[in-house]
Motif scaffolding. Structure first.
Motif, PDB file in Angstrom:
ATOM      1  N   ALA A  26       0.861  -1.227  -0.055  1.00  0.00           N
ATOM      2  CA  ALA A  26      -0.150  -0.078  -0.069  1.00  0.00           C
ATOM      3  C   ALA A  26       0.903   1.380   0.062  1.00  0.00           C
ATOM      4  O   ALA A  26       0.384   2.343  -0.332  1.00  0.00           O
ATOM      5  CB  ALA A  26      -0.981  -0.050   1.123  1.00  0.00           C
ATOM      6  N   ALA A  32      -0.178   0.877  -5.747  1.00  0.00           N
ATOM      7  CA  ALA A  32      -1.555   1.543  -5.638  1.00  0.00           C
ATOM      8  C   ALA A  32      -2.145   1.835  -6.975  1.00  0.00           C
ATOM      9  O   ALA A  32      -3.340   1.545  -7.012  1.00  0.00           O
ATOM     10  CB  ALA A  32      -1.233   2.856  -4.714  1.00  0.00           C
ATOM     11  N   PRO A  51      -3.899  -4.877   1.688  1.00  0.00           N
ATOM     12  CA  PRO A  51      -2.501  -4.594   1.876  1.00  0.00           C
ATOM     13  C   PRO A  51      -1.510  -5.473   2.434  1.00  0.00           C
ATOM     14  O   PRO A  51      -1.939  -6.014   3.458  1.00  0.00           O
ATOM     15  CB  PRO A  51      -2.759  -3.212   2.939  1.00  0.00           C
ATOM     16  CG  PRO A  51      -4.151  -2.835   2.939  1.00  0.00           C
ATOM     17  CD  PRO A  51      -5.039  -3.918   2.301  1.00  0.00           C
TER      18      PRO A  51
END
Length: 179
Positions: A26, A32, A51
């Motif tokens: 993350a 991302a 994550p």
């Protein structure tokens, strides 16, 4: 699909795949971006984006090496299959309606070389972003960088160490990285 992956018992057994959990870093801008892209894609097999190294990931997948999941994409099937590196990318593409044919091509011996090259290119890019930040040039996004050995670097705090599973403070201290 009957996929063969290493399951929770450590054996390679065929099992149908109905859902996949994709563990991603993350704190990585590329990761991302890819997470957001995956969420926009029509899915034949539902993807859950989790994550890597998070409390949720540790709770849901207690047998994983969570430090390693920050270094390499890891995908977990609903029957306990574990896919890492190029195989994780291929199974993730297989879950997407518009990319399943590509996943089948990448699952061939020659396609596997291409998938491996793509994974290595992504890793090299991530490493370059980190190195550029260390040299005082462009930063990797200014966010926390985590290593598989438990060390993380936050521009505001410097280097810190958090051992997986050592929340009670009983773990031995470690020297700073590079020392």
């Amino acid at each position: 699909m009957n996929a063969t992956g290493t399951n929770a018992t450590g054996t390679n057994t065929p099992a149908p795949v109905h859902r996949l959990a994709v563990l991603y870093d993350a704190e990585c801008s590329l990761c991302a971006f890819l997470r957001d892209w995956l969420l926009r894609q029509p899915q034949l097999v539902p993807l859950e984006l989790v994550p890597a190294g998070s409390e949720e990931a540790r709770r849901r997948f207690p047998g994983l090496d969570h430090g390693a999941t920050l270094d390499e994409i890891t995908v977990i099937g609903d029957a306990g299959q574990v896919y890492r590196g190029p195989a994780a990318w291929v199974v993730t593409l297989w879950a997407l309606r518009e990319h399943r044919p590509l996943a089948h091509r990448l699952s061939t011996p020659s396609g596997a070389r291409l998938a491996r090259g793509a994974v290595l290119a992504a890793a090299k890019w991530r490493g370059a972003q980190w190195n550029r930040g260390q040299q005082g040039g462009a930063r990797w996004g200014g966010r926390v960088y985590r290593r598989a050995d438990g060390w993380s670097y936050d521009p505001a705090l410097g280097w810190t160490y958090t051992a997986p599973g050592c929340t009670d403070g009983t773990c031995a201290p470690h020297p700073a990285p590079g020392r």
